[in-house]
Design an enzyme around this catalytic site. Structure first.
Site, PDB file in Angstrom:
ATOM      1  N   GLU A  46       0.785  -1.143  -0.157  1.00  0.00           N
ATOM      2  CA  GLU A  46      -0.129   0.014   0.114  1.00  0.00           C
ATOM      3  C   GLU A  46       0.824   1.369  -0.041  1.00  0.00           C
ATOM      4  O   GLU A  46       0.285   2.491  -0.664  1.00  0.00           O
ATOM      5  CB  GLU A  46      -0.886   0.075   1.044  1.00  0.00           C
ATOM      6  CG  GLU A  46      -2.062  -0.887   1.166  1.00  0.00           C
ATOM      7  CD  GLU A  46      -2.897  -1.060  -0.203  1.00  0.00           C
ATOM      8  OE1 GLU A  46      -2.979  -0.014  -0.796  1.00  0.00           O
ATOM      9  OE2 GLU A  46      -3.409  -2.060  -0.565  1.00  0.00           O
ATOM     10  N   TRP A  49       1.559   1.825  -3.653  1.00  0.00           N
ATOM     11  CA  TRP A  49       0.639   2.581  -4.462  1.00  0.00           C
ATOM     12  C   TRP A  49       0.346   3.854  -3.960  1.00  0.00           C
ATOM     13  O   TRP A  49       0.327   4.892  -5.093  1.00  0.00           O
ATOM     14  CB  TRP A  49      -0.609   1.679  -4.072  1.00  0.00           C
ATOM     15  CG  TRP A  49      -1.008   0.601  -4.957  1.00  0.00           C
ATOM     16  CD1 TRP A  49      -1.007  -0.652  -4.809  1.00  0.00           C
ATOM     17  CD2 TRP A  49      -1.160   0.703  -6.364  1.00  0.00           C
ATOM     18  NE1 TRP A  49      -1.148  -1.484  -5.630  1.00  0.00           N
ATOM     19  CE2 TRP A  49      -1.573  -0.473  -6.912  1.00  0.00           C
ATOM     20  CE3 TRP A  49      -1.353   1.671  -7.442  1.00  0.00           C
ATOM     21  CZ2 TRP A  49      -1.597  -0.802  -8.109  1.00  0.00           C
ATOM     22  CZ3 TRP A  49      -1.536   1.474  -8.730  1.00  0.00           C
ATOM     23  CH2 TRP A  49      -1.812   0.142  -9.016  1.00  0.00           C
ATOM     24  N   TRP A  77     -22.202  10.465 -17.989  1.00  0.00           N
ATOM     25  CA  TRP A  77     -22.816   9.671 -16.663  1.00  0.00           C
ATOM     26  C   TRP A  77     -24.171   9.585 -16.499  1.00  0.00           C
ATOM     27  O   TRP A  77     -24.826  10.887 -16.781  1.00  0.00           O
ATOM     28  CB  TRP A  77     -22.165  10.376 -15.434  1.00  0.00           C
ATOM     29  CG  TRP A  77     -20.594  10.168 -15.420  1.00  0.00           C
ATOM     30  CD1 TRP A  77     -19.685  11.017 -15.708  1.00  0.00           C
ATOM     31  CD2 TRP A  77     -19.867   9.171 -14.917  1.00  0.00           C
ATOM     32  NE1 TRP A  77     -18.379  10.732 -15.714  1.00  0.00           N
ATOM     33  CE2 TRP A  77     -18.290   9.456 -15.419  1.00  0.00           C
ATOM     34  CE3 TRP A  77     -20.376   7.829 -14.475  1.00  0.00           C
ATOM     35  CZ2 TRP A  77     -17.624   8.481 -15.009  1.00  0.00           C
ATOM     36  CZ3 TRP A  77     -19.238   6.852 -14.116  1.00  0.00           C
ATOM     37  CH2 TRP A  77     -17.855   7.201 -14.437  1.00  0.00           C
ATOM     38  N   ASN A 112      -8.848   0.511   2.695  1.00  0.00           N
ATOM     39  CA  ASN A 112      -8.626   0.393   1.384  1.00  0.00           C
ATOM     40  C   ASN A 112      -9.455  -0.311   0.419  1.00  0.00           C
ATOM     41  O   ASN A 112     -10.035   0.067  -0.620  1.00  0.00           O
ATOM     42  CB  ASN A 112      -7.247   0.093   1.209  1.00  0.00           C
ATOM     43  CG  ASN A 112      -6.967   0.230  -0.445  1.00  0.00           C
ATOM     44  OD1 ASN A 112      -6.935   1.421  -0.954  1.00  0.00           O
ATOM     45  ND2 ASN A 112      -6.385  -0.791  -0.989  1.00  0.00           N
ATOM     46  N   TRP A 130     -17.676   9.827 -11.018  1.00  0.00           N
ATOM     47  CA  TRP A 130     -16.720   9.169 -10.012  1.00  0.00           C
ATOM     48  C   TRP A 130     -16.183  10.689  -9.180  1.00  0.00           C
ATOM     49  O   TRP A 130     -15.846  10.356  -8.170  1.00  0.00           O
ATOM     50  CB  TRP A 130     -15.427   8.803 -10.761  1.00  0.00           C
ATOM     51  CG  TRP A 130     -14.861   9.768 -11.639  1.00  0.00           C
ATOM     52  CD1 TRP A 130     -14.854   9.630 -12.756  1.00  0.00           C
ATOM     53  CD2 TRP A 130     -13.518  10.386 -11.299  1.00  0.00           C
ATOM     54  NE1 TRP A 130     -14.206  10.673 -13.471  1.00  0.00           N
ATOM     55  CE2 TRP A 130     -13.109  10.998 -12.425  1.00  0.00           C
ATOM     56  CE3 TRP A 130     -12.912  10.504 -10.182  1.00  0.00           C
ATOM     57  CZ2 TRP A 130     -12.196  11.776 -12.666  1.00  0.00           C
ATOM     58  CZ3 TRP A 130     -11.589  11.511 -10.308  1.00  0.00           C
ATOM     59  CH2 TRP A 130     -11.237  12.013 -11.437  1.00  0.00           C
ATOM     60  N   TRP A 153      -9.631   7.379  -7.230  1.00  0.00           N
ATOM     61  CA  TRP A 153     -10.697   7.383  -7.831  1.00  0.00           C
ATOM     62  C   TRP A 153     -10.704   7.339  -9.310  1.00  0.00           C
ATOM     63  O   TRP A 153     -11.639   6.656  -9.963  1.00  0.00           O
ATOM     64  CB  TRP A 153     -11.816   8.465  -7.318  1.00  0.00           C
ATOM     65  CG  TRP A 153     -12.264   8.584  -5.923  1.00  0.00           C
ATOM     66  CD1 TRP A 153     -11.751   8.600  -4.803  1.00  0.00           C
ATOM     67  CD2 TRP A 153     -13.561   7.901  -5.954  1.00  0.00           C
ATOM     68  NE1 TRP A 153     -12.738   8.319  -4.000  1.00  0.00           N
ATOM     69  CE2 TRP A 153     -14.082   7.827  -4.606  1.00  0.00           C
ATOM     70  CE3 TRP A 153     -14.535   7.531  -6.677  1.00  0.00           C
ATOM     71  CZ2 TRP A 153     -15.182   7.351  -4.210  1.00  0.00           C
ATOM     72  CZ3 TRP A 153     -15.876   6.889  -6.416  1.00  0.00           C
ATOM     73  CH2 TRP A 153     -15.876   7.015  -5.182  1.00  0.00           C
TER      74      TRP A 153
END
Length: 159
Positions: A46, A49, A77, A112, A130, A153
């Site tokens: 993590e 990332w 959307w 997460n 999003w 996101w």
């Protein structure tokens, strides 16, 4: 969900009270002195990332905030503001999503995996842009970090 799912180091990272390098060093020391296990693996994973999203933010700039993300997708959307509000309130009817969203609202924390689940649900099941989810997380997360939040996101949206 629950108390033991996270190291709870992310707010300290986000505010600069501890560095990823310091955590990495302590994990390596722990592995040398005690044991290397799944928990130490995932903690370092993590952190990696987190660094990736920081570099992504540096290289992509404002594209991580754009409607079409870093790829410039133009797909419209179709989700509603009512669906967004139900998601925010933890009233979607999906027990996992709802529990995660209520935990976020009550504590400012979400694992997460929970973040990935609720993002996917908002984007793909509810069809909501999003960016509304990213903005909501920005308002509530104790560990808010622009690159990690918006990068996660935009990745969840496949953009």
């Amino acid at each position: 969900l629950g108390e033991g799912y996270s190291s709870k180091l992310s707010p300290w990272l986000a505010t600069g009270c501890i560095s990823a390098r310091r955590i990495w060093r302590e994990v390596k020391r722990y592995e040398t002195q005690r044991i290397r296990n799944k928990s130490t693996y995932w903690l370092v994973f993590e952190l990696t990332w987190r660094d990736f999203f920081h570099y992504m933010g540096l290289s992509q700039g404002n594209k991580i905030f754009a409607p079409g993300g870093v790829v410039g997708d133009q797909t419209p959307w179709w989700g509603s503001q009512a669906a967004l509000q139900r998601w925010k309130d933890g009233r979607t009817g999906d027990p996992l999503v709802d529990a995660s969203m209520r935990e976020l609202k009550a504590t400012g924390f979400m694992s997460n995996r929970g973040r990935q689940n609720v993002a996917s649900y908002l984007i793909f099941d509810l069809g909501v842009d999003w960016r509304w989810g990213a903005a909501h997380f920005e308002e509530l997360l104790l560990d808010y970090d622009p690159c990690s939040n918006w990068g996660n996101w935009v990745a969840a949206a496949g953009l």
